[in-house]
Write a protein that holds these residues in place. Structure first.
Motif, PDB file in Angstrom:
ATOM      1  N   VAL A  79       0.854  -1.191   0.000  1.00 57.07           N
ATOM      2  CA  VAL A  79       0.000   0.000   0.000  1.00 57.07           C
ATOM      3  C   VAL A  79       0.893   1.245   0.000  1.00 57.07           C
ATOM      4  N   ASN A 134      -5.102   4.695  -2.625  1.00 56.43           N
ATOM      5  CA  ASN A 134      -6.411   5.131  -2.131  1.00 56.43           C
ATOM      6  C   ASN A 134      -6.919   6.412  -2.781  1.00 56.43           C
ATOM      7  N   ILE A 189      -7.861   0.753  -3.594  1.00 54.96           N
ATOM      8  CA  ILE A 189      -8.350   0.305  -2.287  1.00 54.96           C
ATOM      9  C   ILE A 189      -9.039   1.435  -1.519  1.00 54.96           C
ATOM     10  N   MET A 211     -13.619  -8.110   0.604  1.00 55.93           N
ATOM     11  CA  MET A 211     -12.601  -7.307   1.286  1.00 55.93           C
ATOM     12  C   MET A 211     -13.214  -6.738   2.560  1.00 55.93           C
ATOM     13  N   MET A 242     -12.162  -4.411   6.473  1.00 51.45           N
ATOM     14  CA  MET A 242     -11.240  -3.770   7.426  1.00 51.45           C
ATOM     15  C   MET A 242     -11.868  -3.829   8.804  1.00 51.45           C
ATOM     16  N   SER A 249      -0.739  -3.929   8.134  1.00 47.15           N
ATOM     17  CA  SER A 249       0.557  -4.072   8.816  1.00 47.15           C
ATOM     18  C   SER A 249       0.438  -4.722  10.189  1.00 47.15           C
ATOM     19  N   ARG A 308      -2.939  -6.378   2.594  1.00 47.53           N
ATOM     20  CA  ARG A 308      -2.665  -5.006   2.145  1.00 47.53           C
ATOM     21  C   ARG A 308      -1.770  -4.322   3.174  1.00 47.53           C
ATOM     22  N   VAL A 309      -0.488  -4.221   2.857  1.00 46.98           N
ATOM     23  CA  VAL A 309       0.485  -3.773   3.857  1.00 46.98           C
ATOM     24  C   VAL A 309       1.192  -2.491   3.410  1.00 46.98           C
ATOM     25  N   GLY A 310       1.063  -1.446   4.218  1.00 48.70           N
ATOM     26  CA  GLY A 310       1.716  -0.172   3.914  1.00 48.70           C
ATOM     27  C   GLY A 310       2.869   0.120   4.850  1.00 48.70           C
ATOM     28  N   THR A 311       2.524   0.522   6.069  1.00 48.87           N
ATOM     29  CA  THR A 311       3.515   0.959   7.059  1.00 48.87           C
ATOM     30  C   THR A 311       4.670  -0.030   7.258  1.00 48.87           C
ATOM     31  N   ARG A 317       3.379   6.789   7.645  1.00 48.04           N
ATOM     32  CA  ARG A 317       2.953   7.861   6.739  1.00 48.04           C
ATOM     33  C   ARG A 317       2.853   9.157   7.537  1.00 48.04           C
TER      34      ARG A 317
HETATM   35  C1  LIG Z   1      -3.821   2.388   4.357  1.00 52.70           C
HETATM   36  C2  LIG Z   1      -4.523   1.128   4.073  1.00 52.70           C
HETATM   37  C3  LIG Z   1      -3.886  -0.116   4.267  1.00 52.70           C
HETATM   38  C4  LIG Z   1      -2.479  -0.273   4.828  1.00 52.70           C
HETATM   39  O1  LIG Z   1      -2.418   0.090   6.156  1.00 52.70           O
HETATM   40  P1  LIG Z   1      -1.058  -0.130   7.006  1.00 52.70           P
HETATM   41  O2  LIG Z   1      -1.530  -0.163   8.399  1.00 52.70           O
HETATM   42  O3  LIG Z   1      -0.171   1.018   6.703  1.00 52.70           O
HETATM   43  O4  LIG Z   1      -0.470  -1.421   6.566  1.00 52.70           O
HETATM   44  C5  LIG Z   1      -4.592  -1.251   3.937  1.00 52.70           C
HETATM   45  N1  LIG Z   1      -5.835  -1.202   3.435  1.00 52.70           N
HETATM   46  C6  LIG Z   1      -6.479  -0.036   3.232  1.00 52.70           C
HETATM   47  C7  LIG Z   1      -7.848  -0.031   2.675  1.00 52.70           C
HETATM   48  C8  LIG Z   1      -5.848   1.166   3.549  1.00 52.70           C
HETATM   49  O5  LIG Z   1      -6.504   2.320   3.363  1.00 52.70           O
END
Ligand SMILES: *Cc1c(COP(=O)(O)O)cnc(C)c1O
Length: 227
Positions: free
Chosen positions: A31, A54, A75, A157, A159, A202, A217-220, A226
């Motif tokens: 991500v 996003n 996403i 999907m 969250m 994450s 879905r991994v960002g941090t 961020r």
């Molecule tokens: C930002 C985001 C992520 C990633 O989040 P992290 O905690 O940084 O891994 C995953 N899915 C969606 C929909 C997001 O908006």
């Protein structure tokens, strides 16, 4: 970043093996929202080819700068008047939450002669501020999507509510998996047995893999915090 990705892959593998799954069936989606092209380039050089964005305006610039070796996943929340642009720019979408958006995507995809894999976002925790269809509305929406020739239903999907303890996410991941299994039992999809699960970030991707995630879905954990 190299170490981060290697570590995440290792954790995905051990979580999968713990529950007898094949780690190769799990996609690591990086991500890259609010991260610059240079960092995406760095990840690409390390072999990472799936990226999630996003924000459309941001993504547009990145996609034109980075070209089409990358698989781009949308996403973020989709406004129906922006569906056209999503259809043009992206390879797959994780956040279909109403028929209006599905139809708007279908229309543009038809004119582009492009078929797009899509995930339906489910508001599995039924939080008021969260996007996604309710678990009850999910089946009817999937049925409508299956009738749209340029959308290819890829899965569900979700969250879970934010929590510091990843175990708090487990019941939500499990509920999403059960919803997917119900679709398979109803033989709603032609690819019976192949309903993907886009879940885990994450903080909780290992638990998500244990519960059946096919895309995390991994960002941090890849790019750092961020700002
Ligand atoms: C930002 C985001 C992520 C990633 O989040 P992290 O905690 O940084 O891994 C995953 N899915 C969606 C929909 C997001 O908006």
């Amino acid at each position: 970043m190299k170490e981060n990705i290697a570590k995440i892959k290792k954790l995905i593998t051990s979580a999968a093996e713990k529950v007898g799954r094949d780690p190769n069936e799990i996609i690591l989606l990086a991500v890259s929202k609010r991260k610059p092209v240079s960092q995406i380039d760095e990840a690409v050089a390390l072999g990472q080819l799936d990226f999630g964005e996003n924000y459309l305006q941001d993504a547009k610039e990145k996609i034109s700068a980075l070209g089409d070796n990358i698989t781009w996943h949308f996403i973020g929340h989709i406004q129906s008047n922006k569906a056209k642009l999503v259809a043009e720019l992206f390879d797959t979408v994780h956040t279909i939450d109403r028929l209006k958006v599905a139809i708007a995507l279908e229309k543009r995809l038809a004119s582009l002669n492009k078929v797009m894999p899509v995930y339906v976002q489910v508001n599995i925790s039924k939080e008021e501020q969260k996007s996604g269809v309710s678990p009850e509305e999910m089946g009817p929406l999937v049925r409508e999507i299956l009738n749209l020739p340029h959308l290819s239903f890829a899965g569900l999907m979700a969250m879970p509510p934010y929590a510091t303890d990843p175990e708090k996410s487990r019941p939500y991941f499990r509920s999403l998996r059960i919803l997917a299994e119900e679709l398979v039992h109803k033989k709603l999809t032609e690819q019976s047995g192949k309903v993907g699960l886009s879940m885990g970030m994450s903080g909780d991707f290992e638990v998500a893999v244990e519960e059946g995630a096919t895309v995390v879905r991994v960002g941090t954990a890849i790019f750092g915090a961020r700002i």
